[in-house]
Design an enzyme around this catalytic site. Structure first.
Site, PDB file in Angstrom:
ATOM      1  N   SER A 138       0.666  -1.286   0.010  1.00  0.00           N
ATOM      2  CA  SER A 138      -0.068  -0.048  -0.014  1.00  0.00           C
ATOM      3  C   SER A 138       0.990   1.128  -0.126  1.00  0.00           C
ATOM      4  CB  SER A 138      -0.811   0.112   1.311  1.00  0.00           C
ATOM      5  OG  SER A 138      -1.456   1.431   1.259  1.00  0.00           O
ATOM      6  N   TYR A 151      -2.040  -1.334  10.547  1.00  0.00           N
ATOM      7  CA  TYR A 151      -1.800  -1.648   8.972  1.00  0.00           C
ATOM      8  C   TYR A 151      -0.652  -0.824   8.402  1.00  0.00           C
ATOM      9  CZ  TYR A 151      -3.944  -0.965   4.181  1.00  0.00           C
ATOM     10  OH  TYR A 151      -4.205  -1.312   2.967  1.00  0.00           O
TER      11      TYR A 151
HETATM   12  P1  NAD Z   1     -11.281  -6.420   0.030  1.00  0.00           P
HETATM   13  O1  NAD Z   1     -11.950  -6.062   1.084  1.00  0.00           O
HETATM   14  O2  NAD Z   1     -12.361  -5.762  -1.412  1.00  0.00           O
HETATM   15  O3  NAD Z   1     -10.877  -7.572  -0.450  1.00  0.00           O
HETATM   16  C1  NAD Z   1      -9.888  -8.204   0.537  1.00  0.00           C
HETATM   17  C2  NAD Z   1      -9.895  -9.811   0.240  1.00  0.00           C
HETATM   18  O4  NAD Z   1      -9.172 -10.085   1.185  1.00  0.00           O
HETATM   19  C3  NAD Z   1     -11.412 -10.246  -0.033  1.00  0.00           C
HETATM   20  O5  NAD Z   1     -11.404 -11.291  -1.003  1.00  0.00           O
HETATM   21  C4  NAD Z   1     -11.543 -10.900   1.369  1.00  0.00           C
HETATM   22  O6  NAD Z   1     -12.401 -12.104   1.198  1.00  0.00           O
HETATM   23  C5  NAD Z   1     -10.173 -11.568   1.777  1.00  0.00           C
HETATM   24  N1  NAD Z   1      -9.727 -11.777   2.958  1.00  0.00           N
HETATM   25  C6  NAD Z   1     -10.033 -10.866   4.312  1.00  0.00           C
HETATM   26  N2  NAD Z   1      -9.582 -11.323   5.278  1.00  0.00           N
HETATM   27  C7  NAD Z   1      -9.110 -12.733   4.803  1.00  0.00           C
HETATM   28  C8  NAD Z   1      -8.520 -13.850   5.621  1.00  0.00           C
HETATM   29  N3  NAD Z   1      -8.470 -13.805   6.940  1.00  0.00           N
HETATM   30  N4  NAD Z   1      -8.308 -14.709   4.949  1.00  0.00           N
HETATM   31  C9  NAD Z   1      -8.250 -15.022   3.536  1.00  0.00           C
HETATM   32  N5  NAD Z   1      -8.947 -13.910   2.905  1.00  0.00           N
HETATM   33  C10 NAD Z   1      -9.320 -12.834   3.590  1.00  0.00           C
HETATM   34  O7  NAD Z   1      -9.922  -5.456  -0.035  1.00  0.00           O
HETATM   35  P2  NAD Z   1      -9.125  -4.629  -1.047  1.00  0.00           P
HETATM   36  O8  NAD Z   1      -9.265  -3.002  -0.935  1.00  0.00           O
HETATM   37  O9  NAD Z   1      -9.351  -5.097  -2.453  1.00  0.00           O
HETATM   38  O10 NAD Z   1      -7.645  -4.944  -0.570  1.00  0.00           O
HETATM   39  C11 NAD Z   1      -6.757  -5.800  -0.994  1.00  0.00           C
HETATM   40  C12 NAD Z   1      -5.616  -5.582  -0.835  1.00  0.00           C
HETATM   41  O11 NAD Z   1      -5.029  -4.284  -1.244  1.00  0.00           O
HETATM   42  C13 NAD Z   1      -5.382  -5.306   0.873  1.00  0.00           C
HETATM   43  O12 NAD Z   1      -4.104  -5.987   1.147  1.00  0.00           O
HETATM   44  C14 NAD Z   1      -5.365  -3.922   1.003  1.00  0.00           C
HETATM   45  O13 NAD Z   1      -4.643  -3.750   2.354  1.00  0.00           O
HETATM   46  C15 NAD Z   1      -4.774  -3.442  -0.097  1.00  0.00           C
HETATM   47  N6  NAD Z   1      -4.774  -2.236  -0.428  1.00  0.00           N
HETATM   48  C16 NAD Z   1      -6.268  -1.709  -0.591  1.00  0.00           C
HETATM   49  C17 NAD Z   1      -6.229  -0.165  -0.894  1.00  0.00           C
HETATM   50  C18 NAD Z   1      -7.624   0.254  -1.265  1.00  0.00           C
HETATM   51  O14 NAD Z   1      -7.561   1.543  -1.367  1.00  0.00           O
HETATM   52  N7  NAD Z   1      -8.499  -0.276  -1.365  1.00  0.00           N
HETATM   53  C19 NAD Z   1      -5.208   0.542  -0.856  1.00  0.00           C
HETATM   54  C20 NAD Z   1      -3.738  -0.137  -0.680  1.00  0.00           C
HETATM   55  C21 NAD Z   1      -3.775  -1.151  -0.508  1.00  0.00           C
END
Ligand code: NAD
Length: 256
Positions: A138, A151
Site C-alpha cells: 500500500s 496497517y
Molecule cells: P477487499 O475487502 O475488497 O478484499 C479483501 C480480500 O481479502 C477479500 O477477497 C476477502 O475475502 C479477503 N480476506 C479478508 N480476510 C481474509 C482472511 N482472513 N483470509 C483470507 N482472505 C481474506 O479489499 P481490497 O481493498 O481489495 O484490499 C486488497 C489488498 O489491497 C489489501 O491487502 C489492502 O490492504 C490493499 N490495499 C487496498 C487499498 C484500497 O484503497 N482499497 C489501498 C492500498 C492497499
C-alpha cells in the site's frame, strides 16, 4: 504470456485481488482463488476468461490453513508460478485504543501470511528457475496516516519482506516486488467512506471527495484493473530485472 502457468492470488474474491486475478487470467494463467464472500461470483468471472480455476478457503490468519492451501494448489496445478499476496483487512483507531485482537489479526493477515506463502512457494519456483512474487502492500507501506498503526506497520513490513526476498533470489529467475496502491474504491475503502459520511453527516459523494482530497492529489481512485496491469508487467520478460521495488500507483499521494 502466462499460458501453462498458475497464479495463486490471496484475497481474490473481491476488490484488488479479483482485479489482479482477472488480469493474469487474461494472459492465460490458471488461477487459484482464495478469500471469503461471493466465491461463486468471483469464480464465474475468472472462468469466463477461459482458464482453469481452483479455490481454497484458507483463513490467512491461520498458518495451518495457509500450508493446506499451498499443498492444494500444488496438487491441483502442479506448481504455483505466480504468487500474489493480496489478502488484507483494515481497522482504524488511535494507538492507545487500538484493540489488541485487531492488531494481531492485521499483522497476521496483512504481513505474516505473505511470509508463509512465500516460504512455501519459493522451493518449487527456485527449482523451475522462474517465479513471480507480487506483494500488494500500500502507499501505507511507504508513508503513514494517523489511526492506522497496525496497517501501516504491516504494510511497511511487507515492503521489507519484499526487499529481502528480492535480494535472496536476485541471481535466479524468481523476482519479488510490491505494489503500493493509493485509494481504490473497494469494500475495504467504502467502509471508510461510510464512516466519514456518518461521522460528519455527509452524502456518499461528499465523503468520497473529502477522503480523496485529504491524500490523493489526482482526486481519482486507482482501479483494480490498473493494478492488474502492473502485476502483468511484473510477470513479463521486460521485468526480469525489476527486483525489490515498491511501486506506488497512488495519484501522487507519496510524492507530496
Ligand atoms: P477487499 O475487502 O475488497 O478484499 C479483501 C480480500 O481479502 C477479500 O477477497 C476477502 O475475502 C479477503 N480476506 C479478508 N480476510 C481474509 C482472511 N482472513 N483470509 C483470507 N482472505 C481474506 O479489499 P481490497 O481493498 O481489495 O484490499 C486488497 C489488498 O489491497 C489489501 O491487502 C489492502 O490492504 C490493499 N490495499 C487496498 C487499498 C484500497 O484503497 N482499497 C489501498 C492500498 C492497499
Amino acid at each position: 504470456m502466462l499460458q501453462n502457468k498458475t497464479a495463486l492470488v490471496t484475497g481474490s474474491t473481491s476488490g484488488i485481488g479479483l482485479g489482479i486475478a482477472k488480469a493474469l487470467a487474461r494472459q492465460g494463467a490458471n488461477i487459484m482463488l482464495n478469500g471469503f464472500g461471493d466465491v461463486d461470483g468471483a469464480r464465474a468471472e475468472v472462468e469466463a476468461l477461459g482458464v482453469r480455476v481452483g479455490y481454497h478457503g484458507a483463513d490467512m490468519s491461520k498458518t495451518a490453513d495457509i500450508e493446506d492451501m499451498m499443498r492444494a494448489a500444488a496438487a491441483q496445478f502442479g506448481r504455483v508460478d505466480v504468487l500474489v499476496n493480496n489478502a488484507g483487512i483494515q481497522h482504524v483507531a488511535p494507538v492507545q485504543d487500538f484493540p489488541v485482537d485487531r492488531w494481531d489479526a492485521i499483522i497476521a493477515i496483512n504481513l505474516s501470511s505473505a511470509f508463509h506463502t512465500t516460504r512455501l512457494a519459493l522451493p518449487a519456483m527456485l527449482a523451475a528457475n522462474w517465479g513471480r512474487i507480487i506483494n500488494v502492500a500500500s502507499v501505507h507501506g511507504l508513508v503513514a496516516s494517523a489511526q492506522k498503526s497496525a496497517y501501516v506497520a504491516a504494510k511497511h513490513g511487507v515492503v521489507g519482506l519484499t526487499k529481502v526476498t528480492a535480494l535472496e533470489t536476485a541471481t535466479t529467475g524468481v523476482t519479488c516486488n510490491a505494489i503500493c496502491p493509493g485509494w481504490v474504491l473497494t469494500p475495504l475503502v467504502q467502509k471508510q467512506v461510510d464512516a466519514k459520511a456518518a461521522a460528519l453527516g455527509l452524502s456518499n459523494e461528499e465523503a468520497t471527495k473529502l477522503l480523496l482530497g485529504e491524500k490523493e492529489p489526482s482526486m481519482q481512485f486507482t482501479t483494480p484493473e490498473e493494478l492488474g496491469e502492473l502485476a502483468v508487467f511484473f510477470c513479463s520478460p521486460a521485468a526480469n530485472n525489476v527486483r525489490g521495488v515498491a511501486w506506488n500507483m497512488d495519484g501522487g499521494w507519496a510524492a507530496q
